[in-house]
Design an enzyme around this catalytic site. Structure first.
Site, PDB file in Angstrom:
ATOM      1  N   LYS A  93      20.714   8.152 -23.938  1.00 13.60           N
ATOM      2  CA  LYS A  93      21.648   8.452 -24.973  1.00 13.60           C
ATOM      3  C   LYS A  93      22.699   7.263 -24.419  1.00 13.60           C
ATOM      4  O   LYS A  93      22.917   6.160 -26.044  1.00 13.60           O
ATOM      5  CB  LYS A  93      22.539   9.769 -25.378  1.00 13.60           C
ATOM      6  CG  LYS A  93      21.533  10.173 -26.161  1.00 13.60           C
ATOM      7  CD  LYS A  93      22.459  11.509 -26.794  1.00 13.60           C
ATOM      8  CE  LYS A  93      22.181  12.359 -27.270  1.00 13.60           C
ATOM      9  NZ  LYS A  93      22.858  13.202 -28.256  1.00 13.60           N
ATOM     10  N   LYS A 108       8.892  12.208 -27.401  1.00 13.21           N
ATOM     11  CA  LYS A 108       8.850  13.408 -28.279  1.00 13.21           C
ATOM     12  C   LYS A 108       9.538  13.320 -30.340  1.00 13.21           C
ATOM     13  O   LYS A 108      10.251  12.071 -30.185  1.00 13.21           O
ATOM     14  CB  LYS A 108      10.240  14.477 -27.965  1.00 13.21           C
ATOM     15  CG  LYS A 108      11.588  14.054 -28.024  1.00 13.21           C
ATOM     16  CD  LYS A 108      13.066  15.408 -27.976  1.00 13.21           C
ATOM     17  CE  LYS A 108      14.169  14.416 -27.810  1.00 13.21           C
ATOM     18  NZ  LYS A 108      14.889  15.597 -27.073  1.00 13.21           N
ATOM     19  N   LYS A 148      15.008  14.226 -34.149  1.00 13.71           N
ATOM     20  CA  LYS A 148      15.388  13.393 -35.017  1.00 13.71           C
ATOM     21  C   LYS A 148      16.203  11.773 -35.770  1.00 13.71           C
ATOM     22  O   LYS A 148      15.743  10.860 -36.478  1.00 13.71           O
ATOM     23  CB  LYS A 148      16.650  14.655 -35.868  1.00 13.71           C
ATOM     24  CG  LYS A 148      17.729  14.630 -34.637  1.00 13.71           C
ATOM     25  CD  LYS A 148      18.512  16.427 -35.149  1.00 13.71           C
ATOM     26  CE  LYS A 148      19.200  16.870 -33.471  1.00 13.71           C
ATOM     27  NZ  LYS A 148      19.648  18.199 -34.526  1.00 13.71           N
TER      28      LYS A 148
HETATM   29  P1  TYM Z   1      18.928  19.779 -30.326  1.00 15.00           P
HETATM   30  O1  TYM Z   1      20.011  19.547 -30.922  1.00 15.00           O
HETATM   31  O2  TYM Z   1      19.341  17.893 -29.488  1.00 15.00           O
HETATM   32  O3  TYM Z   1      17.711  20.482 -29.584  1.00 15.00           O
HETATM   33  C1  TYM Z   1      17.782  21.876 -30.354  1.00 15.00           C
HETATM   34  C2  TYM Z   1      17.140  22.739 -30.000  1.00 15.00           C
HETATM   35  O4  TYM Z   1      15.885  22.099 -30.972  1.00 15.00           O
HETATM   36  C3  TYM Z   1      14.344  21.563 -29.641  1.00 15.00           C
HETATM   37  N1  TYM Z   1      13.725  20.305 -29.447  1.00 15.00           N
HETATM   38  C4  TYM Z   1      12.603  20.366 -29.635  1.00 15.00           C
HETATM   39  N2  TYM Z   1      11.451  21.089 -29.002  1.00 15.00           N
HETATM   40  C5  TYM Z   1      10.022  20.719 -28.525  1.00 15.00           C
HETATM   41  N3  TYM Z   1      10.398  19.904 -29.701  1.00 15.00           N
HETATM   42  C6  TYM Z   1      11.070  18.933 -29.709  1.00 15.00           C
HETATM   43  N4  TYM Z   1      10.651  17.521 -30.286  1.00 15.00           N
HETATM   44  C7  TYM Z   1      12.078  19.257 -29.810  1.00 15.00           C
HETATM   45  N5  TYM Z   1      13.235  18.330 -30.347  1.00 15.00           N
HETATM   46  C8  TYM Z   1      14.152  19.458 -29.906  1.00 15.00           C
HETATM   47  C9  TYM Z   1      15.367  21.481 -28.092  1.00 15.00           C
HETATM   48  O5  TYM Z   1      15.000  21.691 -26.350  1.00 15.00           O
HETATM   49  C10 TYM Z   1      16.425  22.325 -28.357  1.00 15.00           C
HETATM   50  O6  TYM Z   1      16.093  23.762 -28.127  1.00 15.00           O
HETATM   51  N6  TYM Z   1      22.397  20.091 -25.519  1.00 15.00           N
HETATM   52  C11 TYM Z   1      21.252  21.034 -27.202  1.00 15.00           C
HETATM   53  C12 TYM Z   1      22.213  22.285 -27.919  1.00 15.00           C
HETATM   54  C13 TYM Z   1      22.690  22.738 -26.613  1.00 15.00           C
HETATM   55  C14 TYM Z   1      22.463  24.113 -26.430  1.00 15.00           C
HETATM   56  C15 TYM Z   1      23.852  24.742 -25.720  1.00 15.00           C
HETATM   57  C16 TYM Z   1      21.391  24.124 -26.264  1.00 15.00           C
HETATM   58  C17 TYM Z   1      23.858  23.063 -27.269  1.00 15.00           C
HETATM   59  N7  TYM Z   1      24.469  23.936 -25.568  1.00 15.00           N
HETATM   60  C18 TYM Z   1      23.724  25.791 -25.715  1.00 15.00           C
HETATM   61  C19 TYM Z   1      21.298  25.834 -25.428  1.00 15.00           C
HETATM   62  C20 TYM Z   1      22.262  26.524 -24.950  1.00 15.00           C
HETATM   63  C21 TYM Z   1      20.130  19.925 -27.934  1.00 15.00           C
HETATM   64  O7  TYM Z   1      21.016  18.940 -28.094  1.00 15.00           O
HETATM   65  O8  TYM Z   1      19.795  20.089 -28.370  1.00 15.00           O
END
Ligand code: TYM
Length: 340
Positions: free
Chosen positions: A119, A202, A205
């Site tokens: 990022k 992957k 969004k």
């Molecule tokens: P974020 O917002 O990028 O994504 C949210 C969740 O969706 C999953 N995900 C995917 N799983 C499979 N294939 C994909 N292409 C895909 N894209 C997204 C992510 O693995 C995630 O589970 N840092 C985290 C948010 C967060 C969080 C937390 C998660 C903040 N605090 C505490 C767990 C616990 C994030 O950016 O997810």
């Protein structure tokens, strides 16, 4: 450390930094619902708006996206009766514990995070300090509940390892057995949903190409069209999963099919061995539309009453603080803060 002293509790979060994708649904939300309905865990699910602002967010969009994410959670089957649904900034203990963790975690640990490197890109000097400290806030999200299990997609694995490192260093530095060693729950065919245009990336969004992803708000025509146009190879489906090796796009479509139908890649291959994409893709499109259209319709219905969403989040924040306030107070006591 004995894990048994901690209440079985699930925490997970999603950034309201844009629309929801099929990756978010299959890698996260669908599994949040499964864990909620299992009944063995207390479940807390969060819109992490403070993580979203580590990169620029237009304020009106952020507000809209946070409510839309809450609508997505509820439309997919999370209910405020069974789960605590919250917006991160409404539970201040997340940020308060994050500060303590900023002082526990080491710069070197943060600098090794692949998400930070991706990022921040080449111009790390211009990235926000928040983006660098992002994983400490994530550790705080989890540990301020003493969460024992965290369902996520595979891309979050490194952050969860860091969460364990932070918990272990805190426990060690202060000579306590206070924070649990949280278990990542990364499983099932949906843990790694790839781009429809490039099976090595992957689904995200933030990909500039809308054709690379299925959005939870896409209508039936858009979903069918994107699947029809998804990149594949000219071979029919193999008769074993091993035959998908070196065929990332084919493997991705099989995994999506498996995750949408609550089965395994093995079972999908057993049913569709030898099928051409000309027949497999329409079957996948029908399945995707059948699963996603009701969720998208329910999201629109819920978004027509944002005040109700706000009420659910306000109630969630109150319930959450019953858990987080005592854990933060105890943390302050351990650290030596007067008045805790
Ligand atoms: P974020 O917002 O990028 O994504 C949210 C969740 O969706 C999953 N995900 C995917 N799983 C499979 N294939 C994909 N292409 C895909 N894209 C997204 C992510 O693995 C995630 O589970 N840092 C985290 C948010 C967060 C969080 C937390 C998660 C903040 N605090 C505490 C767990 C616990 C994030 O950016 O997810």
């Amino acid at each position: 450390m004995s894990e048994t002293k901690f209440t079985p509790r699930v925490f997970s979060g999603i950034q309201p930094s844009g629309g929801l994708t099929l990756g978010n649904y299959l890698g996260a939300i669908k599994r949040f619902v499964d864990m909620q309905n299992k009944g063995t865990f207390q479940t807390v699910y969060c819109m992490v708006d403070m993580h979203a602002i580590t990169v620029w967010q237009d304020p009106a969009r952020l507000r809209h996206n946070t409510r839309e994410l809450a609508a997505g959670f509820i439309a997919a089957g999370l209910t405020p009766e069974k789960s605590i649904l919250i917006n991160q900034s409404q539970v201040p203990e997340h940020a308060q514990l994050a500060w303590i963790f900023n002082c526990v975690a080491r710069m070197g640990w943060m600098g090794r995070m692949t998400q930070w490197k991706d990022k921040a890109g080449k111009d790390a000097e211009a990235a926000s300090l928040g983006l660098f400290a992002y994983p400490a806030l994530m550790a705080a999200d989890i540990l301020v509940y003493h969460a024992t299990h965290v369902p996520v997609g595979e891309d979050q694995k490194q952050h969860l390892e860091l969460t364990r490192d932070i918990a272990a260093k805190f426990n060690h530095d202060f000579g306590v057995d206070f924070f649990p060693m949280t278990e990542p729950v990364i499983e099932g065919a949906g843990m790694r949903v790839m781009s429809l245009r490039d099976g090595s990336k992957k689904m995200s969004k933030s990909d500039p190409s809308d054709a690379s992803r299925i959005n939870m708000t896409d209508d039936a025509d858009a979903i069918a069209k994107k699947i029809r146009k998804a990149k594949t190879d000219p071979e029919p489906l193999p008769d074993t999963v091993a035959g998908l090796k070196d065929r990332p796009e084919a493997r991705n479509l099989v995994n999506i099919y498996a995750a949408l139908s609550d089965t395994t890649a093995e079972a999908v291959i057993a049913e569709h061995a030898g099928a051409q994409f000309g027949t497999f893709k329409p079957a996948l499109a029908d399945l995707a539309v059948a699963r996603l259209a009701p969720i998208s319709a329910e999201m629109s219905r819920l978004m027509a009453d944002p005040a109700e969403i706000d009420r659910i989040l306000a109630r969630g924040a109150e319930q959450a603080r019953e858990i987080t306030a005592p854990i933060l107070k105890k943390t302050y006591e351990i650290v030596g803060m007067v008045g805790a």
